[in-house]
Design a protein around this motif. Structure first.
Motif, PDB file in Angstrom:
ATOM      1  N   ALA A 485       0.830  -1.208   0.000  1.00  0.00           N
ATOM      2  CA  ALA A 485       0.000   0.000   0.000  1.00  0.00           C
ATOM      3  C   ALA A 485       0.864   1.257   0.000  1.00  0.00           C
ATOM      4  N   GLU A 486       0.406   2.240  -0.752  1.00  0.00           N
ATOM      5  CA  GLU A 486       1.127   3.508  -0.767  1.00  0.00           C
ATOM      6  C   GLU A 486       1.012   4.187   0.598  1.00  0.00           C
ATOM      7  N   ASN A 487       2.001   5.023   0.903  1.00  0.00           N
ATOM      8  CA  ASN A 487       2.055   5.697   2.196  1.00  0.00           C
ATOM      9  C   ASN A 487       2.521   7.128   1.973  1.00  0.00           C
ATOM     10  N   LEU A 488       1.889   8.070   2.645  1.00  0.00           N
ATOM     11  CA  LEU A 488       2.158   9.489   2.429  1.00  0.00           C
ATOM     12  C   LEU A 488       3.636   9.824   2.543  1.00  0.00           C
ATOM     13  N   GLU A 489       4.315   9.290   3.563  1.00  0.00           N
ATOM     14  CA  GLU A 489       5.726   9.613   3.775  1.00  0.00           C
ATOM     15  C   GLU A 489       6.641   8.467   3.357  1.00  0.00           C
TER      16      GLU A 489
END
Length: 514
Positions: A485-489
Motif C-alpha cells: 500500500a502507498e504511504n504518504l511519507e
C-alpha cells in the motif's frame, strides 16, 4: 598499450564510471573534447538555472536516504564530494555543477582538449583516433550525452535562431514578436526569460504540454519553468500554439512569416508574422565519429543509440553507453536521462562489466531462506534506498532462491534480469518502486476524483502513487506479484499493512515451490 576501457566524455557519467574503474585498478582513460569536466554545463542550460533539485535538509542523517533529494551528487564514499557542499540553492546555478565535477575529476585519468575524430572496430579491438593520436581499447564506453541540437524537418528551419546560440539578454527582444518552437523545458526556460521585454511570445509544438508533476517524468515541463503559462491563460498577449510549423520564410522587412497548421481550427493553414523565431527542440546523439565498422544503430528519430539491457550497442559488441544516452531504454518513462537516475545506471554498468569481463559476479548478501527474513530485507531497503526510488520500475532488488540458499542482490536492471543477466531462468523475488499504470492520467490535486486511500492494503494493486511491487520470476516469466500500500511519507513498515501481508505472500510462493 591496449586499454581495458576507453571512455569518451568527462561529464557526470564518464567521471562516475572512471572513479569505479580506478577503484578496481582497471586500465582506463577518459577523453574529453573540452577543457574541463562537464563542458556541456558550461553552456547549458542557457539561463544557468538547473532544474535538478538540491534539497539540503531531509530530517535524516542517512546518506543513502538523502540521495533521494539530492539530484546532482555522483555516487561516492567521500562526504566532501556531495553537492550540498557546493550550493545551498534548491535549484542551483550550473556553474556550481561545473565546479563540483572539476573537484570530482581530480586524480582520475582524464585527457582534456582531446576531441575524438573516429571510432573503428577491428576484430575484438577498437581504435579511437584523436587529433594527434590513435588509441586501442578492448571496450569503448560513450558518455558524451546528447550534444547536438535536434533540428526538426521544417522547411526553412535553417533561418531560425537556435537555443544553443540565441542571445540570453532579454533586452535584445524588447517589443518584439517571438515564436519559440518546442514545448519542453528549454522552450519554456527561454519564454520565461522574455516575459518582461517581448511584446508577444508564442510557444508552438505538435504535442500537448505534459507537466512533470502529473506524468512523474522530470523531463516534462517543470513548475520552475512554467510561469509563462500564467501569462497565456491570464491573457497577457502570449500563447501556446498546438500544431506544426510547416514553413519559415524571411520577409523583405527582415522579419519572418511562418505557415502554421493548427491541431484544432477551421483553417488548414494560418500565416503568422514574427520578428524572431527560435528553435528549442531538444538535443540528439552525435554519431558522426563512428566508422561504419563501429556505427551503432540509432532509434527515436535517430536521436539515441539502440542498446541492450546491458547498456551495450545492439549491433556493435564491446561498445557500451553511459549517462543520458541510456534513456533510450526508458525513454520518457523513468530517470535515466538525468544525473539522479543514470548515476545508478553507471553503477549497474560497472557491475555488468565486472561480471562479463573480470569474473566478478553481481555483489550479493546471503539471507536466511525464510519468508520473514526475505520480507525484512526488502522492507529495510525499500524504506531507505535511493536507487530504486530514483530509477523507478527500471532497477530492482533481487532475492534469488536456489535450494536452501537465498542471495540478496541490489539494484539490478529488471530488463537485465529478464534477459538472463543473473543466470538463465532464476527463481527470484524482485522488488521495485513503481507508479500505477494510469498514474499520469490522475490529477493529484483534484480531491473529487476517487482514488485508493493511503495504507489501503486490500486495494494496493490499484494505487497510482509510488509504491513497492514484489514480483516472482520463475522459468523465465513473472508468475506472481504483490503490491504494498502507498504511504504518504513512504514508510512501508506498518505491521498489519505492509509487513505481514508481504510475509504471507512470500510464504505462499515458497510453499508452492515446494
Amino acid at each position: 598499450m591496449t586499454l581495458d576501457y576507453l571512455i569518451i566524455g568527462a561529464g557526470p557519467a564518464g567521471l562516475q564510471l572512471a572513479a569505479l574503474l580506478q577503484r578496481d585498478d582497471r586500465e582506463y582513460l577518459v577523453l574529453e573534447a573540452g577543457p574541463t569536466p562537464g563542458t556541456f554545463f558550461t553552456t547549458y542550460p542557457r539561463h544557468r538555472q538547473l532544474i535538478s533539485i538540491n534539497k539540503i535538509w531531509t530530517g535524516s542523517e542517512d546518506p543513502e536516504f538523502n540521495l533521494r533529494a539530492d539530484w546532482n551528487s555522483l555516487l561516492t564514499d567521500d562526504p566532501a564530494l556531495l553537492f550540498k557542499n557546493y550550493s545551498r540553492r534548491y535549484f542551483p546555478d550550473a556553474a556550481d555543477l561545473v565546479r563540483y565535477l572539476a573537484d570530482f575529476a581530480r586524480g582520475l585519468r582524464v585527457r582534456y582538449d582531446t576531441r575524438v575524430t573516429r571510432v573503428a572496430r577491428d576484430g575484438d579491438l577498437f581504435t579511437v583516433a584523436t587529433g594527434d593520436d590513435t588509441l586501442t581499447a578492448r571496450r569503448v564506453v560513450v558518455a558524451t550525452g546528447v550534444s547536438q541540437l535536434y533540428v526538426p524537418p521544417i522547411e526553412g528551419a535553417e533561418l531560425a535562431e537556435r537555443y544553443d546560440t540565441v542571445s540570453v539578454d532579454p533586452d535584445d527582444f524588447t517589443n518584439q514578436r517571438v515564436l519559440i518552437i518546442g514545448k519542453g523545458n528549454s522552450a519554456f526556460e527561454t519564454a520565461d526569460a522574455l516575459i518582461e521585454t517581448a511584446a508577444v511570445i508564442h510557444v508552438a509544438g505538435p504535442h500537448s504540454i505534459k507537466m512533470a508533476w502529473q506524468s512523474h517524468y522530470v523531463g516534462h515541463l517543470r513548475a520552475v519553468n512554467n510561469n509563462f503559462l500564467d501569462t497565456y491563460q491570464l491573457k497577457s498577449q502570449n500563447a501556446v500554439l498546438d500544431g506544426t510549423v510547416e514553413r519559415i520564410v524571411r520577409r523583405d522587412d527582415g522579419g519572418y512569416r511562418i505557415d502554421f497548421r493548427y491541431a484544432r481550427t477551421v483553417e488548414s493553414i494560418r500565416q503568422i508574422d514574427y520578428d524572431r523565431v527560435i528553435l528549442c527542440t531538444g538535443f540528439r546523439f552525435d554519431a558522426s565519429i563512428f566508422d561504419p565498422s563501429a556505427a551503432p544503430r540509432l532509434v527515436i528519430n535517430d536521436r539515441f543509440p539502440e542498446q541492450t539491457s546491458a547498456y551495450e550497442s545492439v549491433d556493435v559488441p564491446g561498445l557500451y553507453f553511459a549517462g543520458t544516452l541510456t534513456q533510450q531504454r526508458d525513454f520518457k518513462r523513468s530517470t535515466s536521462g538525468f544525473i539522479h537516475g543514470f548515476r545508478y545506471g553507471v553503477r549497474a554498468l560497472h557491475r555488468i562489466l565486472n561480471a562479463r569481463h573480470h569474473d566478478s559476479p553481481w555483489p550479493s548478501t546471503p539471507l536466511d531462506n525464510t519468508p520473514e527474513a526475505i520480507a525484512d530485507a526488502f522492507l529495510a531497503r525499500l524504506n531507505r534506498t535511493s536507487a530504486l526510488w530514483q530509477q523507478f520500475a527500471v532497477l530492482g532488488d533481487v532475492v534469488t532462491i536456489s535450494g536452501d540458499t537465498a542471495l540478496y542482490q541490489e539494484e539490478v536492471p529488471v530488463a537485465y534480469l529478464h534477459d538472463g543477466g543473473l543466470g538463465p531462468e532464476p527463481f527470484a523475488f524482485v522488488a521495485t518502486l513503481e507508479y500505477g499504470p494510469d498514474h499520469d492520467q490522475v490529477d493529484p490535486f483534484d480531491i473529487t476524483v476517487p482514488r485508493i486511500a493511503e495504507n489501503d492494503a486490500e486495494h494496493a494493486h490499484d494505487a497510482s502513487y509510488l509504491h513497492p511491487v514484489i514480483r516472482v520470476h520463475r522459468g523465465g516469466r513473472v508468475v506472481a506479484e504483490h503490491h504494498l500500500a502507498e504511504n504518504l511519507e513512504n514508510h512501508w513498515n506498518l505491521p498489519g499493512v505492509h509487513h505481514q501481508p508481504l510475509v504471507l505472500f512470500i510464504k505462499g510462493v515458497l510453499s508452492d515451490a515446494g
